[in-house]
Motif scaffolding. Structure first.
Motif, PDB file in Angstrom:
ATOM      1  N   PRO A 102       0.763  -3.213 -33.881  1.00 15.16           N
ATOM      2  CA  PRO A 102      -0.178  -3.808 -34.834  1.00 15.16           C
ATOM      3  C   PRO A 102       0.525  -4.770 -35.792  1.00 15.16           C
ATOM      4  N   CYS A 103      -0.259  -5.616 -36.410  1.00 15.69           N
ATOM      5  CA  CYS A 103       0.296  -6.503 -37.430  1.00 15.69           C
ATOM      6  C   CYS A 103       0.939  -5.629 -38.495  1.00 15.69           C
ATOM      7  N   THR A 104       0.154  -4.681 -38.979  1.00 19.39           N
ATOM      8  CA  THR A 104       0.655  -3.847 -40.074  1.00 19.39           C
ATOM      9  C   THR A 104       0.407  -2.363 -39.794  1.00 19.39           C
ATOM     10  N   PHE A 126       8.458  -1.567 -30.284  1.00 19.91           N
ATOM     11  CA  PHE A 126       7.218  -1.412 -31.047  1.00 19.91           C
ATOM     12  C   PHE A 126       7.341  -2.239 -32.318  1.00 19.91           C
ATOM     13  N   ARG A 127       6.326  -3.047 -32.603  1.00 18.54           N
ATOM     14  CA  ARG A 127       6.334  -3.829 -33.835  1.00 18.54           C
ATOM     15  C   ARG A 127       5.309  -3.293 -34.816  1.00 18.54           C
ATOM     16  N   GLY A 128       5.536  -3.499 -36.096  1.00 16.21           N
ATOM     17  CA  GLY A 128       4.561  -3.121 -37.106  1.00 16.21           C
ATOM     18  C   GLY A 128       5.170  -3.413 -38.467  1.00 16.21           C
ATOM     19  N   TYR A 131       6.043  -4.124 -44.840  1.00 16.98           N
ATOM     20  CA  TYR A 131       6.019  -5.123 -45.924  1.00 16.98           C
ATOM     21  C   TYR A 131       5.428  -6.389 -45.323  1.00 16.98           C
ATOM     22  N   LYS A 132       4.310  -6.828 -45.845  1.00 14.34           N
ATOM     23  CA  LYS A 132       3.606  -7.952 -45.225  1.00 14.34           C
ATOM     24  C   LYS A 132       3.615  -9.202 -46.099  1.00 14.34           C
ATOM     25  N   PRO A 133       3.954 -10.331 -45.510  1.00 17.99           N
ATOM     26  CA  PRO A 133       3.864 -11.594 -46.261  1.00 17.99           C
ATOM     27  C   PRO A 133       2.436 -12.113 -46.183  1.00 17.99           C
ATOM     28  N   SER A 272       0.267 -14.497 -30.887  1.00 22.83           N
ATOM     29  CA  SER A 272      -0.802 -13.978 -31.754  1.00 22.83           C
ATOM     30  C   SER A 272      -0.969 -14.812 -33.016  1.00 22.83           C
ATOM     31  N   HIS A 273       0.153 -15.070 -33.701  1.00 22.34           N
ATOM     32  CA  HIS A 273       0.050 -15.796 -34.965  1.00 22.34           C
ATOM     33  C   HIS A 273      -0.216 -17.280 -34.743  1.00 22.34           C
ATOM     34  N   ALA A 274       0.223 -17.796 -33.595  1.00 29.15           N
ATOM     35  CA  ALA A 274      -0.075 -19.195 -33.290  1.00 29.15           C
ATOM     36  C   ALA A 274      -1.581 -19.346 -33.120  1.00 29.15           C
ATOM     37  N   VAL A 298       3.699  -9.519 -29.675  1.00 27.53           N
ATOM     38  CA  VAL A 298       2.239  -9.663 -29.625  1.00 27.53           C
ATOM     39  C   VAL A 298       1.574  -8.527 -30.408  1.00 27.53           C
ATOM     40  N   GLU A 299       0.444  -8.870 -31.050  1.00 27.39           N
ATOM     41  CA  GLU A 299      -0.250  -7.860 -31.860  1.00 27.39           C
ATOM     42  C   GLU A 299      -1.319  -7.118 -31.054  1.00 27.39           C
ATOM     43  N   VAL A 300      -1.302  -5.802 -31.233  1.00 28.07           N
ATOM     44  CA  VAL A 300      -2.210  -4.906 -30.500  1.00 28.07           C
ATOM     45  C   VAL A 300      -2.741  -3.885 -31.506  1.00 28.07           C
ATOM     46  N   PRO A 312      -8.652 -10.350 -35.851  1.00 28.68           N
ATOM     47  CA  PRO A 312      -9.216 -11.295 -34.869  1.00 28.68           C
ATOM     48  C   PRO A 312      -8.239 -11.728 -33.782  1.00 28.68           C
ATOM     49  N   GLN A 313      -6.955 -11.598 -34.035  1.00 27.77           N
ATOM     50  CA  GLN A 313      -5.993 -12.030 -33.014  1.00 27.77           C
ATOM     51  C   GLN A 313      -5.386 -10.852 -32.250  1.00 27.77           C
ATOM     52  N   ALA A 314      -5.738  -9.620 -32.645  1.00 24.83           N
ATOM     53  CA  ALA A 314      -5.110  -8.457 -32.002  1.00 24.83           C
ATOM     54  C   ALA A 314      -5.763  -8.174 -30.659  1.00 24.83           C
TER      55      ALA A 314
HETATM   56 MN    MN Z   1       0.221 -10.426 -38.238  1.00 23.62          MN
END
Ligand code: MN
Ligand code: PEP
Length: 341
Positions: A102-104, A126-128, A131-133, A272-274, A298-300, A312-314
């Motif tokens: 996930p993004c976060t 695994f990404r997540g 701390y989010k900008p 995803s972010h593009a 990639v975001e899932v 919306p992009q996940a």
């Molecule tokens: Mn994100």
């Protein structure tokens, strides 16, 4: 300047060259390969040239590096591409790494469920974000320490190494407790003190291209990390600002072959972010894999419509296994197989 030693050079000859380079105030960066040792001399080019190291005992040849970045340049590794092994997973070479999640980090359930699904579908990391900008200071900023704790639990349950962002050098020690790869976000690509700290940490870094940065600026940012002795930098194209307004960013796929021409570092793509839109993520991923990217991030999300951030992009978790299968086929066109343990 790069000094390539002969395969027969002795340790004393290598040391003598290092001392001569340092005697004119230049820094040395030694890369001891299986066959040859290469000494990078970083400093005033004229001073090093005056040492006339060609012909010195043990020296095979001296190669000037014309680019402003040195350690990141293709010449520095005399054409050999870097392959990193992180927690048993390879990035670079003939491997294609799928970094997904996930993004976060939002909750225990969302985190663990995403981690299980991406592991079962063949992801290698695994990404997540904890701390989010965020563009708005009023938007959710991430769970912080609690998020890191949940990432640690996901790692324990699935065995997947963790890619997570560090935004502020003051959080670095805590982030390092769980991160196998430190993500540096697009907005921080030119935060030079942060880059230097990540360099000193020695933990592999995933460096995202700034929203309006040139490839040379990206490579100069990588140089800040490499210069501190951290050799593991993964470059990431994630879309740049152009005049086009029909989609969020323009994914610069040409960055893949061109970065690979300029640098020995692995190059991955963030579709995803593009895109900012789920329906574009698969075509962009297939194109990136076929173009020779070393991986994707990639975001899932298990329920994208409920995501706090970047829903919306996940991709939905239930479509993820199919997605990986298609990306795997595209990567095979470029001669790459999924990174596995
Ligand atoms: Mn994100
Ligand atoms: C992210 O990976 O969630 C992110 C914020 O990416 P970027 O820095 O590329 O915008």
């Amino acid at each position: 300047m790069m000094i390539v030693m002969k395969p027969t050079a002795t340790a004393q000859e290598v040391q003598a060259v290092i001392e001569r380079v340092q005697s004119v105030g230049a820094r040395t960066h030694v890369s001891a390969g299986e066959e040859v040792t290469v000494i990078g001399a970083i400093g005033d080019r004229e001073h090093v040239a005056r040492l006339e190291l060609e012909g010195a005992p043990g020296v095979e040849r001296v190669v000037p590096i014309s680019k402003p970045y040195k350690l990141a340049s293709t010449q520095f590794k005399h054409g050999v591409r870097s392959v990193f092994e992180i927690a048993g997973r390879k990035i670079g070479g003939e491997r294609f790494a799928v970094i997904a999640g996930p993004c976060t980090v939002e909750s225990r359930e969302q985190t663990l469920e995403s981690a299980r699904v991406v592991r079962d579908a063949g992801a290698s990391f695994f990404r997540g974000g904890a701390y989010k900008p965020r563009t708005s200071p009023y938007a959710f900023q991430g769970l912080g320490q609690e998020g890191l704790r949940l990432l640690a639990e996901a790692k324990e349950q699935t065995g997947l190494p963790i890619v997570t962002e560090v935004m502020d050098a003051r959080d670095l020690d805590q982030v390092l407790e769980v991160a196998d790869v430190l993500q540096i976000g697009a907005r921080n690509m030119q935060n030079y003190p942060l880059l230097a700290e990540v360099g000193r940490s020695g933990t592999p870094a995933l460096l995202k291209r700034g929203l309006s940065s040139t490839l040379e600026e990206l490579l100069m940012a990588a140089e800040y990390i490499l210069k501190e002795g951290n050799e593991a930098v993964i470059l990431c194209e994630r879309g740049i600002r152009t005049f086009e307004t029909a989609y969020r960013f323009t994914l610069d796929l040409m960055a893949i072959p061109v970065l690979k021409e300029l640098s020995h570092l692995p190059v991955i793509v963030d579709p995803s972010h593009a895109a900012g839109r789920r329906d574009l993520v698969t075509p962009l991923s297939l194109a990136a894999a076929a173009a020779g990217a070393d991986g994707i991030i990639v975001e899932v999300h298990p329920r994208p419509e409920e995501a706090i951030c970047d829903g919306p992009q996940a991709l939905a978790t239930d479509e993820f296994a199919d997605y990986v299968e298609r990306v795997q086929a595209a990567a095979a066109l470029a001669g790459k197989a999924l990174s596995a343990v």
